[in-house]
Motif scaffolding. Sequence first.
Motif, PDB file in Angstrom:
ATOM      1  N   LYS A  43     -14.344  -5.723  -2.596  1.00 45.54           N
ATOM      2  CA  LYS A  43     -12.897  -5.706  -2.333  1.00 45.54           C
ATOM      3  C   LYS A  43     -12.125  -4.950  -3.431  1.00 45.54           C
ATOM      4  CE  LYS A  43     -13.088 -10.056   0.226  1.00 45.54           C
ATOM      5  NZ  LYS A  43     -13.173  -9.361   1.526  1.00 45.54           N
ATOM      6  N   GLN A  44     -12.671  -3.798  -3.827  1.00 47.40           N
ATOM      7  CA  GLN A  44     -12.027  -2.958  -4.830  1.00 47.40           C
ATOM      8  C   GLN A  44     -11.448  -1.671  -4.231  1.00 47.40           C
ATOM      9  OE1 GLN A  44     -11.901  -4.024  -8.180  1.00 47.40           O
ATOM     10  NE2 GLN A  44     -12.733  -5.880  -7.246  1.00 47.40           N
ATOM     11  N   THR A  45     -11.327  -1.625  -2.896  1.00 51.69           N
ATOM     12  CA  THR A  45     -10.837  -0.403  -2.269  1.00 51.69           C
ATOM     13  C   THR A  45      -9.372  -0.129  -2.581  1.00 51.69           C
ATOM     14  OG1 THR A  45     -10.406  -1.694  -0.256  1.00 51.69           O
ATOM     15  CG2 THR A  45     -12.487  -0.482  -0.363  1.00 51.69           C
ATOM     16  N   PHE A  46      -8.676  -1.078  -3.182  1.00 53.88           N
ATOM     17  CA  PHE A  46      -7.282  -0.843  -3.563  1.00 53.88           C
ATOM     18  C   PHE A  46      -7.152   0.287  -4.578  1.00 53.88           C
ATOM     19  CE2 PHE A  46      -8.947  -4.116  -6.400  1.00 53.88           C
ATOM     20  CZ  PHE A  46      -8.623  -3.615  -7.649  1.00 53.88           C
ATOM     21  N   LEU A  47      -8.262   0.643  -5.242  1.00 53.50           N
ATOM     22  CA  LEU A  47      -8.204   1.713  -6.237  1.00 53.50           C
ATOM     23  C   LEU A  47      -7.912   3.073  -5.603  1.00 53.50           C
ATOM     24  CD1 LEU A  47     -11.213   0.686  -8.519  1.00 53.50           C
ATOM     25  CD2 LEU A  47      -8.777   0.436  -9.000  1.00 53.50           C
ATOM     26  N   ILE A  48      -8.222   3.224  -4.312  1.00 55.83           N
ATOM     27  CA  ILE A  48      -7.940   4.485  -3.622  1.00 55.83           C
ATOM     28  C   ILE A  48      -6.695   4.359  -2.764  1.00 55.83           C
ATOM     29  CG2 ILE A  48      -9.264   4.012  -1.516  1.00 55.83           C
ATOM     30  CD1 ILE A  48      -9.166   7.322  -3.495  1.00 55.83           C
ATOM     31  N   ASN A  49      -6.116   3.155  -2.722  1.00 52.37           N
ATOM     32  CA  ASN A  49      -4.925   2.922  -1.900  1.00 52.37           C
ATOM     33  C   ASN A  49      -3.684   3.311  -2.680  1.00 52.37           C
ATOM     34  OD1 ASN A  49      -2.701   1.736  -0.496  1.00 52.37           O
ATOM     35  ND2 ASN A  49      -4.143   0.394   0.565  1.00 52.37           N
ATOM     36  N   HIS A  50      -3.083   4.435  -2.317  1.00 58.16           N
ATOM     37  CA  HIS A  50      -1.949   4.948  -3.068  1.00 58.16           C
ATOM     38  C   HIS A  50      -0.752   4.009  -2.996  1.00 58.16           C
ATOM     39  CE1 HIS A  50      -1.978   6.483   1.050  1.00 58.16           C
ATOM     40  NE2 HIS A  50      -0.651   6.446   1.013  1.00 58.16           N
ATOM     41  N   ASN A  51      -0.582   3.320  -1.845  1.00 56.77           N
ATOM     42  CA  ASN A  51       0.546   2.401  -1.734  1.00 56.77           C
ATOM     43  C   ASN A  51       0.433   1.262  -2.746  1.00 56.77           C
ATOM     44  OD1 ASN A  51       1.882   3.720   0.383  1.00 56.77           O
ATOM     45  ND2 ASN A  51       0.525   2.794   1.897  1.00 56.77           N
ATOM     46  N   TYR A  52      -0.778   0.740  -2.865  1.00 54.35           N
ATOM     47  CA  TYR A  52      -0.982  -0.343  -3.832  1.00 54.35           C
ATOM     48  C   TYR A  52      -0.791   0.158  -5.260  1.00 54.35           C
ATOM     49  CZ  TYR A  52      -3.334  -3.681  -6.841  1.00 54.35           C
ATOM     50  OH  TYR A  52      -3.627  -4.552  -7.865  1.00 54.35           O
ATOM     51  N   LEU A  53      -1.384   1.295  -5.574  1.00 53.03           N
ATOM     52  CA  LEU A  53      -1.317   1.802  -6.946  1.00 53.03           C
ATOM     53  C   LEU A  53       0.123   2.086  -7.379  1.00 53.03           C
ATOM     54  CD1 LEU A  53      -4.382   4.239  -6.990  1.00 53.03           C
ATOM     55  CD2 LEU A  53      -4.177   2.036  -8.142  1.00 53.03           C
ATOM     56  N   LEU A  54       0.940   2.569  -6.453  1.00 49.58           N
ATOM     57  CA  LEU A  54       2.298   2.969  -6.811  1.00 49.58           C
ATOM     58  C   LEU A  54       3.304   1.826  -6.747  1.00 49.58           C
ATOM     59  CD1 LEU A  54       2.511   6.444  -5.028  1.00 49.58           C
ATOM     60  CD2 LEU A  54       2.152   5.996  -7.453  1.00 49.58           C
ATOM     61  N   THR A  55       3.042   0.836  -5.898  1.00 48.97           N
ATOM     62  CA  THR A  55       4.061  -0.205  -5.683  1.00 48.97           C
ATOM     63  C   THR A  55       3.659  -1.599  -6.146  1.00 48.97           C
ATOM     64  OG1 THR A  55       3.256  -0.650  -3.421  1.00 48.97           O
ATOM     65  CG2 THR A  55       4.939   1.072  -3.691  1.00 48.97           C
ATOM     66  N   GLN A  56       2.362  -1.862  -6.293  1.00 47.77           N
ATOM     67  CA  GLN A  56       1.938  -3.227  -6.597  1.00 47.77           C
ATOM     68  C   GLN A  56       1.070  -3.358  -7.844  1.00 47.77           C
ATOM     69  OE1 GLN A  56       0.404  -5.346  -3.074  1.00 47.77           O
ATOM     70  NE2 GLN A  56       1.222  -3.689  -1.793  1.00 47.77           N
ATOM     71  N   SER A  57       0.484  -2.271  -8.303  1.00 47.19           N
ATOM     72  CA  SER A  57      -0.467  -2.374  -9.415  1.00 47.19           C
ATOM     73  C   SER A  57       0.203  -2.549 -10.765  1.00 47.19           C
ATOM     74  CB  SER A  57      -1.338  -1.109  -9.463  1.00 47.19           C
ATOM     75  OG  SER A  57      -0.557   0.032  -9.797  1.00 47.19           O
ATOM     76  N   HIS A  58       1.506  -2.263 -10.843  1.00 48.95           N
ATOM     77  CA  HIS A  58       2.274  -2.334 -12.094  1.00 48.95           C
ATOM     78  C   HIS A  58       1.806  -1.308 -13.127  1.00 48.95           C
ATOM     79  CE1 HIS A  58       4.085  -5.935 -10.483  1.00 48.95           C
ATOM     80  NE2 HIS A  58       2.902  -6.542 -10.399  1.00 48.95           N
ATOM     81  N   LEU A  59       1.043  -0.305 -12.658  1.00 51.33           N
ATOM     82  CA  LEU A  59       0.645   0.787 -13.542  1.00 51.33           C
ATOM     83  C   LEU A  59       1.761   1.826 -13.572  1.00 51.33           C
ATOM     84  CD1 LEU A  59      -3.034   1.326 -12.330  1.00 51.33           C
ATOM     85  CD2 LEU A  59      -2.317   0.184 -14.441  1.00 51.33           C
ATOM     86  N   SER A  60       1.843   2.566 -14.671  1.00 46.51           N
ATOM     87  CA  SER A  60       2.812   3.658 -14.719  1.00 46.51           C
ATOM     88  C   SER A  60       2.398   4.726 -13.707  1.00 46.51           C
ATOM     89  CB  SER A  60       2.866   4.256 -16.125  1.00 46.51           C
ATOM     90  OG  SER A  60       1.626   4.857 -16.466  1.00 46.51           O
ATOM     91  N   TRP A  61       3.379   5.525 -13.236  1.00 49.55           N
ATOM     92  CA  TRP A  61       3.085   6.507 -12.207  1.00 49.55           C
ATOM     93  C   TRP A  61       2.020   7.507 -12.656  1.00 49.55           C
ATOM     94  CZ3 TRP A  61       2.980  11.469 -10.378  1.00 49.55           C
ATOM     95  CH2 TRP A  61       3.070  11.629  -8.997  1.00 49.55           C
TER      96      TRP A  61
END
Length: 269
Positions: A43-61
């Motif tokens: 369940k690590q496919t969120f790493l390729i999910n741009h929506n998650y990375l940009l809106t939910q991961s709390h990582l800088s852009w």
Amino acid sequence: MRTMKLIYQKDARPSASSRAPVIWPWILVIAAWTVVLLAALTKQTFLINHNYLLTQSHLSWPIALVLFLTCWQVMTIAMMLPSIMPLVYMIVHASRRQRYWWATQAAFLVGYAVVWTAFALAALLTDTLVHRLVSNWFWLYIHSWLIGAVIFAIAGGFQFSPLKNHCLKQCRSPRSFFMRYYRQGIGASWHLGLRHGMSCLGCCWALMLVMFSIGVGSIVWMAVLTGLMMMEKTYPGGQRLSPWLGIALLQLMVLWLVHPAWLLAGSGV
């Protein structure tokens, strides 16, 4: 053309090295699919999910962008490399008699990957703008499901376009492409990768747009689209699949308009 034929014959002159089977590209493909499967199982496919990375991961852009583009390389190897194997075989065999054969082969793949990375970057930037538009336009916010339908419509309509047919013909003629554009040297191989990447992009960008927008992180979508692109570009008579694929995508557009949750649930997104 005669000069290119002589170059090819010289580079591909029978020898122990030139006759050796080409294995490493398939090792790359298997490794990429292994990573994808492990990501799905853990369940690590969120790493390729741009929506998650940009809106939910709390990582800088910038960090989210680098992470996404890094993972995108795995998707490029898994989905696109199998469909260009005939050309890869020719380049590998022709380069084996060159001094820096490994760099020549790598330069082609890097040039090819650069084209698809540019596509991913453009798609990500466009997706970011669309999300901002949805946030600031109330009508589109309550009708955001229309975006998926538009994507299917674009992808389906593109299957009937002259550009699709032109690029597909080039992708389906790897020997002709090789004989026309192949030159010795690392730089020439890099440019060859860029050129073929552009042809491949012109052939498959709409299908990859569906992957990017609807099926990112889904094993089902990845496997189905990979199989379709391979059939279109490498199988005998595969070009006849294009209009049927266009019809199928337009039907998915209708299904999406009726109930998008059906597609999302079926794909595992």
